[in-house]
Design a protein around this motif. Structure first.
Motif, mmCIF file in Angstrom:
data_model
loop_
_atom_site.group_PDB
_atom_site.id
_atom_site.type_symbol
_atom_site.label_atom_id
_atom_site.label_comp_id
_atom_site.label_asym_id
_atom_site.label_seq_id
_atom_site.Cartn_x
_atom_site.Cartn_y
_atom_site.Cartn_z
ATOM 1 N N ARG A 156 0.816 -1.220 0.000
ATOM 2 C CA ARG A 156 0.000 0.000 0.000
ATOM 3 C C ARG A 156 0.852 1.273 0.000
ATOM 4 N N ASN A 157 0.485 2.194 -0.930
ATOM 5 C CA ASN A 157 1.125 3.507 -1.046
ATOM 6 C C ASN A 157 2.624 3.436 -1.318
ATOM 7 N N GLY A 158 3.068 2.313 -1.860
ATOM 8 C CA GLY A 158 4.485 2.152 -2.116
ATOM 9 C C GLY A 158 4.950 2.925 -3.342
ATOM 10 N N LEU A 159 6.230 3.240 -3.347
ATOM 11 C CA LEU A 159 6.852 3.910 -4.482
ATOM 12 C C LEU A 159 7.393 2.858 -5.431
ATOM 13 N N LEU A 160 6.984 2.918 -6.678
ATOM 14 C CA LEU A 160 7.417 1.948 -7.674
ATOM 15 C C LEU A 160 8.411 2.588 -8.634
ATOM 16 N N SER A 161 9.477 1.879 -8.918
ATOM 17 C CA SER A 161 10.532 2.398 -9.802
ATOM 18 C C SER A 161 10.333 1.860 -11.215
ATOM 19 N N TRP A 162 9.551 2.571 -11.997
ATOM 20 C CA TRP A 162 9.301 2.191 -13.382
ATOM 21 C C TRP A 162 10.500 2.594 -14.243
ATOM 22 N N GLU A 163 10.856 1.758 -15.202
ATOM 23 C CA GLU A 163 11.907 2.084 -16.150
ATOM 24 C C GLU A 163 11.291 2.475 -17.478
ATOM 25 N N THR A 164 11.922 3.388 -18.180
ATOM 26 C CA THR A 164 11.403 3.866 -19.463
ATOM 27 C C THR A 164 11.920 2.992 -20.594
ATOM 28 N N ILE A 165 10.991 2.621 -21.496
ATOM 29 C CA ILE A 165 11.321 1.811 -22.674
ATOM 30 C C ILE A 165 11.372 2.727 -23.889
ATOM 31 N N PRO A 166 12.333 2.547 -24.786
ATOM 32 C CA PRO A 166 12.363 3.359 -26.008
ATOM 33 C C PRO A 166 11.085 3.164 -26.828
#
Length: 276
Positions: A156-166
Motif C-alpha cells: 500500500r502507497n508504495g513507491l514503484l521504480s518504473w523504467e522507461t522503454i524506447p
C-alpha cells in the motif's frame, strides 16, 4: 452471425417493450443465445452479462471487466462480482496480479480487498500479462515497465521504480512470448526482448489495440471495430506472417484472450465468449 441484430438494437429492444431491471438483461441474453456465431473455427456465444460492459481482460485463468461507470468486476463461475471500490478506466490481470489505472492516470494494484494506490509513475493503460514485467503507457505515449519482483513486492502507497522503454505507444500487451503495441498512428509493433532493453519491430497492419495471450496468440482491433488474429506465429517467426479477420457482424470494442477463450465486448456493451 447475429442474424441482423445490431448491438444498438439489442440494447434498445428491452426498453421498447417496457421491460425493466433484470428482465432487460434477460431479454438481451435470450436474443443472443439464439445468435451463436461460427466463424472459420471460432464459435462465439453470449458470455456472462453485466450492463454497460466497456473493457475486458483475461489472464492466468481469471477474467476482469470494467463497465461504463468505471466499476471493476471479477468473474466467478458465471457471476460478475464487484472488485474493490476504486473507479478505474482500465484494468488488467496476469502473472503480476490485478492492476488498474484511474481517471487521473494514477496506478493501482489489487490487494487486501481493494485497489491500492502506488506512486512513481502515472499511466493511461497498464498490462499485467508479462511473465517478467508489467508494462504501461502514458497519455503522451511514453512506455514504462516494472520488473516482476518489484510488482510482486508492492504494498500500500508504495513507491514503484518504473523504467522507461524506447519508443511511443498508446496501447501495449505482453506475455512470455513478447510484447505487442500500437501507436497513435495505429501502427503495430512487436518486441521479444524484456524490459528495459527493448527493440520494437514494425508489423504490417493498423489497429487501435493489441492483445497477446499467454500462449502467444495475438488479436488486434482496428478503428472500425474489426477483429483480426495474427497467423504464422512460431519460434522462428515470433511476430507471425499475416492477419486473419474474424468475420463478426458486430463491431468489437475490446478483446482479450486466455486459455483458449477469446473474450469480446461488442457494440451495445454485450459480452461474448468465443472458442475454437
Amino acid at each position: 452471425m447475429f442474424r441482423g441484430w445490431t448491438g444498438q438494437q439489442l440494447q434498445k429492444f428491452p426498453a421498447e417493450f417496457g421491460l425493466r431491471g433484470d428482465m432487460k438483461a434477460a431479454a438481451v441474453v435470450f436474443l443472443l443465445v439464439n445468435c451463436v456465431s461460427e466463424c472459420h473455427g471460432w464459435r462465439c456465444s453470449p458470455g456472462p452479462q453485466l450492463s454497460g460492459a466497456a473493457q475486458i481482460d483475461a489472464g492466468q485463468g481469471q477474467v476482469v471487466m470494467r463497465n461504463d461507470k468505471q466499476e471493476v468486476f471479477f468473474l466467478s463461475g458465471s457471476t460478475w462480482t464487484r472488485l474493490g471500490s476504486v473507479a478505474l478506466k482500465h484494468v488488467s490481470v496476469g502473472p503480476a496480479g490485478i492492476w488498474g489505472v484511474g481517471a487521473s492516470d494514477m496506478v493501482y494494484k489489487y490487494g487486501g480487498g481493494d485497489f491500492l494506490l502506488s506512486s512513481g509513475q502515472s499511466l493511461q493503460q497498464v498490462d499485467a500479462g508479462g511473465q517478467s514485467q508489467t508494462v504501461g503507457v502514458t497519455s503522451s505515449s511514453t512506455i514504462h515497465c516494472l520488473s516482476f519482483a518489484a510488482s510482486s513486492a508492492f504494498r500500500r502507497n508504495g513507491l514503484l521504480s518504473w523504467e522507461t522503454i524506447p519508443g511511443q505507444l498508446m496501447y501495449s500487451s505482453c506475455s512470455s512470448f513478447g510484447c505487442w503495441g500500437v501507436n497513435s498512428g495505429h501502427s503495430i509493433f512487436f518486441t521479444i526482448e524484456s524490459c528495459p532493453n527493448v527493440h520494437w519491430v514494425h508489423v504490417e497492419g493498423a489497429a487501435v489495440m493489441a492483445e497477446v495471450g499467454a500462449d502467444g496468440s495475438v488479436f488486434v482491433v482496428n478503428s472500425n471495430g474489426n477483429l483480426y488474429q495474427r497467423t504464422g506465429i512460431s519460434a522462428r517467426v515470433p511476430h507471425g506472417t499475416g492477419w486473419f479477420q474474424v468475420p463478426l457482424s458486430e463491431t468489437v470494442k475490446h478483446a482479450s484472450y486466455d486459455l483458449g477463450n477469446l473474450w469480446l465486448v461488442i457494440s451495445g456493451g454485450i459480452i461474448m465468449k468465443c472458442s475454437q
